[in-house]
Design a protein around this motif. Structure first.
Motif, PDB file in Angstrom:
ATOM      1  N   GLU A 324      69.306  43.116  22.435  1.00 56.66           N
ATOM      2  CA  GLU A 324      68.990  41.694  22.466  1.00 56.66           C
ATOM      3  C   GLU A 324      70.056  40.898  23.217  1.00 56.66           C
ATOM      4  OE1 GLU A 324      66.284  39.977  21.639  1.00 56.66           O
ATOM      5  OE2 GLU A 324      65.364  41.926  21.252  1.00 56.66           O
ATOM      6  N   ALA A 325      71.316  41.268  23.046  1.00 56.48           N
ATOM      7  CA  ALA A 325      72.387  40.540  23.729  1.00 56.48           C
ATOM      8  C   ALA A 325      72.253  40.681  25.239  1.00 56.48           C
ATOM      9  CB  ALA A 325      73.747  41.063  23.274  1.00 56.48           C
ATOM     10  N   GLN A 326      71.884  41.860  25.710  1.00 65.02           N
ATOM     11  CA  GLN A 326      71.701  42.062  27.146  1.00 65.02           C
ATOM     12  C   GLN A 326      70.493  41.284  27.649  1.00 65.02           C
ATOM     13  OE1 GLN A 326      70.818  46.083  28.480  1.00 65.02           O
ATOM     14  NE2 GLN A 326      71.841  45.729  30.444  1.00 65.02           N
ATOM     15  N   LYS A 327      69.431  41.261  26.857  1.00 66.20           N
ATOM     16  CA  LYS A 327      68.250  40.482  27.235  1.00 66.20           C
ATOM     17  C   LYS A 327      68.608  39.007  27.423  1.00 66.20           C
ATOM     18  CE  LYS A 327      64.766  43.316  24.855  1.00 66.20           C
ATOM     19  NZ  LYS A 327      63.767  43.340  23.765  1.00 66.20           N
ATOM     20  N   ARG A 328      69.323  38.451  26.460  1.00 64.09           N
ATOM     21  CA  ARG A 328      69.696  37.031  26.537  1.00 64.09           C
ATOM     22  C   ARG A 328      70.566  36.761  27.753  1.00 64.09           C
ATOM     23  NH1 ARG A 328      70.263  37.750  20.908  1.00 64.09           N
ATOM     24  NH2 ARG A 328      72.519  38.025  21.123  1.00 64.09           N
ATOM     25  N   GLU A 329      71.497  37.655  28.015  1.00 67.61           N
ATOM     26  CA  GLU A 329      72.394  37.461  29.160  1.00 67.61           C
ATOM     27  C   GLU A 329      71.636  37.495  30.481  1.00 67.61           C
ATOM     28  OE1 GLU A 329      76.504  39.352  31.062  1.00 67.61           O
ATOM     29  OE2 GLU A 329      75.289  40.549  29.679  1.00 67.61           O
ATOM     30  N   ILE A 330      70.730  38.456  30.623  1.00 67.95           N
ATOM     31  CA  ILE A 330      69.970  38.573  31.874  1.00 67.95           C
ATOM     32  C   ILE A 330      69.081  37.349  32.077  1.00 67.95           C
ATOM     33  CG2 ILE A 330      68.083  39.851  32.973  1.00 67.95           C
ATOM     34  CD1 ILE A 330      69.385  42.432  31.922  1.00 67.95           C
ATOM     35  N   ARG A 331      68.438  36.876  31.008  1.00 66.59           N
ATOM     36  CA  ARG A 331      67.559  35.711  31.140  1.00 66.59           C
ATOM     37  C   ARG A 331      68.354  34.446  31.467  1.00 66.59           C
ATOM     38  NH1 ARG A 331      64.225  37.744  25.946  1.00 66.59           N
ATOM     39  NH2 ARG A 331      62.692  39.039  27.025  1.00 66.59           N
ATOM     40  N   GLN A 332      69.513  34.278  30.839  1.00 65.31           N
ATOM     41  CA  GLN A 332      70.349  33.124  31.126  1.00 65.31           C
ATOM     42  C   GLN A 332      70.850  33.171  32.565  1.00 65.31           C
ATOM     43  OE1 GLN A 332      71.046  30.374  29.129  1.00 65.31           O
ATOM     44  NE2 GLN A 332      71.909  29.562  31.026  1.00 65.31           N
ATOM     45  N   GLN A 333      71.228  34.342  33.014  1.00 65.99           N
ATOM     46  CA  GLN A 333      71.734  34.467  34.379  1.00 65.99           C
ATOM     47  C   GLN A 333      70.627  34.204  35.398  1.00 65.99           C
ATOM     48  OE1 GLN A 333      73.818  38.201  34.861  1.00 65.99           O
ATOM     49  NE2 GLN A 333      75.692  37.345  34.000  1.00 65.99           N
ATOM     50  N   LEU A 334      69.390  34.601  35.075  1.00 66.45           N
ATOM     51  CA  LEU A 334      68.289  34.307  35.989  1.00 66.45           C
ATOM     52  C   LEU A 334      68.044  32.803  36.049  1.00 66.45           C
ATOM     53  CD1 LEU A 334      66.126  35.943  37.719  1.00 66.45           C
ATOM     54  CD2 LEU A 334      64.533  35.055  36.023  1.00 66.45           C
ATOM     55  N   ARG A 335      68.049  32.157  34.897  1.00 64.33           N
ATOM     56  CA  ARG A 335      67.887  30.697  34.866  1.00 64.33           C
ATOM     57  C   ARG A 335      68.948  30.027  35.726  1.00 64.33           C
ATOM     58  NH1 ARG A 335      69.625  26.100  31.850  1.00 64.33           N
ATOM     59  NH2 ARG A 335      67.933  24.746  31.112  1.00 64.33           N
ATOM     60  N   ASP A 336      70.188  30.464  35.599  1.00 61.81           N
ATOM     61  CA  ASP A 336      71.280  29.869  36.363  1.00 61.81           C
ATOM     62  C   ASP A 336      71.172  30.163  37.858  1.00 61.81           C
ATOM     63  OD1 ASP A 336      72.260  28.991  33.944  1.00 61.81           O
ATOM     64  OD2 ASP A 336      73.822  30.516  33.793  1.00 61.81           O
ATOM     65  N   ALA A 337      70.459  31.228  38.213  1.00 58.79           N
ATOM     66  CA  ALA A 337      70.278  31.557  39.631  1.00 58.79           C
ATOM     67  C   ALA A 337      69.320  30.596  40.319  1.00 58.79           C
ATOM     68  CB  ALA A 337      69.768  32.989  39.769  1.00 58.79           C
ATOM     69  N   PHE A 338      68.452  29.947  39.521  1.00 58.49           N
ATOM     70  CA  PHE A 338      67.445  29.065  40.108  1.00 58.49           C
ATOM     71  C   PHE A 338      67.586  27.604  39.685  1.00 58.49           C
ATOM     72  CE2 PHE A 338      65.458  33.283  40.303  1.00 58.49           C
ATOM     73  CZ  PHE A 338      65.172  33.316  41.658  1.00 58.49           C
ATOM     74  N   TYR A 339      68.573  27.330  38.844  1.00 62.74           N
ATOM     75  CA  TYR A 339      68.734  25.953  38.363  1.00 62.74           C
ATOM     76  C   TYR A 339      70.205  25.701  38.067  1.00 62.74           C
ATOM     77  CZ  TYR A 339      68.169  21.880  35.244  1.00 62.74           C
ATOM     78  OH  TYR A 339      68.250  20.646  34.658  1.00 62.74           O
ATOM     79  N   CYS A 340      70.812  24.841  38.868  1.00 67.38           N
ATOM     80  CA  CYS A 340      72.211  24.465  38.656  1.00 67.38           C
ATOM     81  C   CYS A 340      72.229  23.236  37.749  1.00 67.38           C
ATOM     82  CB  CYS A 340      72.895  24.173  39.990  1.00 67.38           C
ATOM     83  SG  CYS A 340      72.945  25.596  41.096  1.00 67.38           S
ATOM     84  N   GLU A 344      75.833  16.877  39.976  1.00 63.47           N
ATOM     85  CA  GLU A 344      76.021  16.925  41.434  1.00 63.47           C
ATOM     86  C   GLU A 344      74.815  17.552  42.114  1.00 63.47           C
ATOM     87  OE1 GLU A 344      79.618  18.552  44.129  1.00 63.47           O
ATOM     88  OE2 GLU A 344      78.547  20.117  43.034  1.00 63.47           O
ATOM     89  N   TRP A 345      74.428  18.727  41.649  1.00 63.29           N
ATOM     90  CA  TRP A 345      73.308  19.449  42.267  1.00 63.29           C
ATOM     91  C   TRP A 345      72.006  18.680  42.086  1.00 63.29           C
ATOM     92  CZ3 TRP A 345      68.847  22.141  40.679  1.00 63.29           C
ATOM     93  CH2 TRP A 345      68.344  23.092  41.582  1.00 63.29           C
ATOM     94  N   LYS A 346      71.787  18.139  40.909  1.00 64.57           N
ATOM     95  CA  LYS A 346      70.561  17.383  40.651  1.00 64.57           C
ATOM     96  C   LYS A 346      70.465  16.167  41.568  1.00 64.57           C
ATOM     97  CE  LYS A 346      70.553  18.819  35.808  1.00 64.57           C
ATOM     98  NZ  LYS A 346      70.815  18.408  34.414  1.00 64.57           N
ATOM     99  N   GLY A 347      71.581  15.494  41.771  1.00 68.24           N
ATOM    100  CA  GLY A 347      71.579  14.347  42.674  1.00 68.24           C
ATOM    101  C   GLY A 347      71.249  14.748  44.092  1.00 68.24           C
ATOM    102  N   MET A 348      71.788  15.886  44.536  1.00 67.58           N
ATOM    103  CA  MET A 348      71.477  16.391  45.875  1.00 67.58           C
ATOM    104  C   MET A 348      69.994  16.698  46.011  1.00 67.58           C
ATOM    105  SD  MET A 348      74.819  18.884  46.245  1.00 67.58           S
ATOM    106  CE  MET A 348      74.659  19.346  47.976  1.00 67.58           C
TER     107      MET A 348
END
Length: 367
Positions: A324-340, A344-348
C-alpha cells in the motif's frame, strides 16, 4: 510581511470531486446550459459518481464555437479544470465572446476515471489520445514497441541496475528520439502496456463524439483548445498543432496563435506524432466546419522524470499486489508529474491560457 495566496489558487482543486463541484457551481452561476454524461461502469477513488460535464454559454446553434476540454489524460484535469473555472469567472472574456456571437463550450473531465484515480489512462488503461482512430481499418502498427516494453516495464519497481543498463543500451544503439517514438507514439498490441490505444472506441471517445454532434452541429468554424500537462519546460504552455498535415490548416494555426505553434508531424514539438488524438474527431463529426485545433501543453517536470513516473504507474496496474505504501507513493508522484500545486505555476497556466483564448476569439471573429 507574509505573502498572501494569489487569486489563481481559488480556481484549482485538490480532487476530482472538488473540481467537478466547483465547475458545476460556477457554470450554474453563469447561467450556462449544463449536461452531464455519467460513466456507467465505474466509480471514483472516493466512491463518487464519474462524469464528463458540459457547460455551454451562448447559442446552441452558433456558427462560431470556442471549445475548451480538460482531463483527457486524467490528472492533467487539475490544470485544465482550473483554467476552465477561471474562464467561467472571467466576465471580461465572456463579454467579448458574447459581443462577437461566439459560443463557449467547456467539456470538463474527458477522462473522469483517470482524473479521480490519478491515472493518465482511462478505466481500461487506454490512452485517449491514441484511441480516436478508424477502428474499421487495420490497427496502426508500432513494430518497435514490443522490443522496448520489457525495458520500460521491468518485472520489479524500481528498476534494477541491470534494467537501467539494458534501457540505456537500447538508447545508445537507436538514439533517444527513436526510443521515445517507440514508447510514446501509441501501440495496439499490449493492453496493460504504455500508451495503449485500445481495439475499439472507448466510452470517452463515444461520449465526445456525441457531444460534438449535439453541440457543434451548426458550427461553421470551431476553435478547439485541449489543455494538457507534462511536456516541455516548467510552466511554459507550448502551442501544439494536432490537426491535419495540410499547409493551409497549419498556416491558419500560425495566423491565429503565432509563430510559436509547433506541429508534431514537423518534428519540432515537445509532443510525439501520435495516432488518434481526441481533437481529430472534429474532422469526422463536423465535416462542414473549419477546424482550428490546439493542444495547449504546460510543462511540469523534466520529460525523462515524467516518463519514469508513467512507467511506474503502468507497472502498478500490472502489480495490484504491490504494498500500500508503494501504491500511494506512485500515485502521488504521478499526480505531481502532471500538476504543480503551487501559486507560481498556476498563475503561469492561467495567464497563458487567457492569451490563447483571446487569440482564438480573434481568429473566430475574422473567420
Amino acid at each position: 510581511m507574509q505573502a498572501q495566496p494569489t487569486a489563481a489558487t481559488r480556481h484549482f482543486s485538490g480532487t476530482y470531486v472538488e473540481a467537478r463541484a466547483k465547475f458545476l457551481d460556477a457554470a450554474a452561476r453563469r447561467g450556462a446550459a449544463v449536461e452531464s454524461f455519467v460513466l456507467p461502469t465505474h466509480r471514483g477513488a472516493l466512491g463518487e459518481e464519474l462524469a464528463t460535464d458540459v457547460a455551454l454559454i451562448g447559442a446552441r446553434d452558433a456558427k462560431k464555437l470556442l471549445l475548451v476540454t480538460s482531463g483527457t489524460h486524467g490528472p492533467e484535469g487539475f490544470c485544465g479544470s482550473g483554467a476552465q473555472l477561471a474562464t467561467l469567472h472571467d466576465a471580461d472574456l465572456l463579454g467579448r465572446l458574447e459581443q462577437a456571437g461566439v459560443a463557449l463550450l467547456l467539456v470538463h473531465a474527458v477522462n473522469p476515471h483517470g482524473f479521480s484515480h490519478l491515472h493518465r489512462t482511462n478505466e481500461d488503461n487506454i490512452d485517449l489520445n491514441r484511441n480516436h482512430i478508424d477502428f474499421g481499418a487495420p490497427l496502426p502498427v508500432n513494430a518497435d514497441y514490443a522490443e522496448v516494453e520489457p525495458l520500460v516495464l521491468p518485472a520489479t519497481w524500481p528498476p534494477t541496475p541491470a534494467d537501467e543498463a539494458a534501457m540505456a543500451a537500447y538508447v545508445e544503439k537507436h538514439g533517444m528520439r527513436a526510443f521515445r517514438a517507440a514508447v510514446t507514439r501509441g501501440q495496439y498490441s499490449s493492453p496493460d502496456g504504455l500508451f495503449y490505444g485500445g481495439t475499439a472506441p472507448s466510452w470517452s471517445n463515444r461520449t465526445m463524439r456525441g457531444i460534438l454532434r449535439s453541440y457543434a452541429a451548426s458550427a461553421t468554424h470551431i476553435g478547439w483548445i485541449d489543455i494538457h500537462t507534462g511536456l516541455g519546460p516548467y510552466g511554459h504552455g507550448e502551442k501544439i498543432y494536432p490537426g491535419r498535415n495540410a499547409p493551409a490548416d497549419l498556416a491558419q494555426a500560425h495566423a491565429w496563435w503565432g509563430a510559436d505553434v509547433f506541429a508534431p508531424f514537423a518534428g519540432d514539438s515537445a509532443s510525439a506524432d501520435v495516432s488518434g488524438p481526441v481533437v481529430s474527431i472534429a474532422y469526422d463529426e463536423c465535416p462542414n466546419a473549419s477546424i482550428a485545433p490546439m493542444g495547449l501543453e504546460f510543462g511540469t517536470l523534466p520529460d525523462g522524470e515524467v516518463l519514469t513516473r508513467l512507467r511506474a504507474d503502468t507497472w502498478l496496474r500490472r502489480h495490484p499486489e504491490a504494498p500500500e505504501a508503494q501504491k500511494r507513493e506512485i500515485r502521488q508522484q504521478l499526480r505531481d508529474a502532471f500538476y504543480c500545486d503551487n501559486d507560481e505555476w498556476k498563475g503561469m497556466v492561467l495567464g497563458q491560457t487567457r492569451v490563447v483564448l483571446l487569440q482564438t476569439l480573434q481568429g473566430l471573429k475574422k473567420a
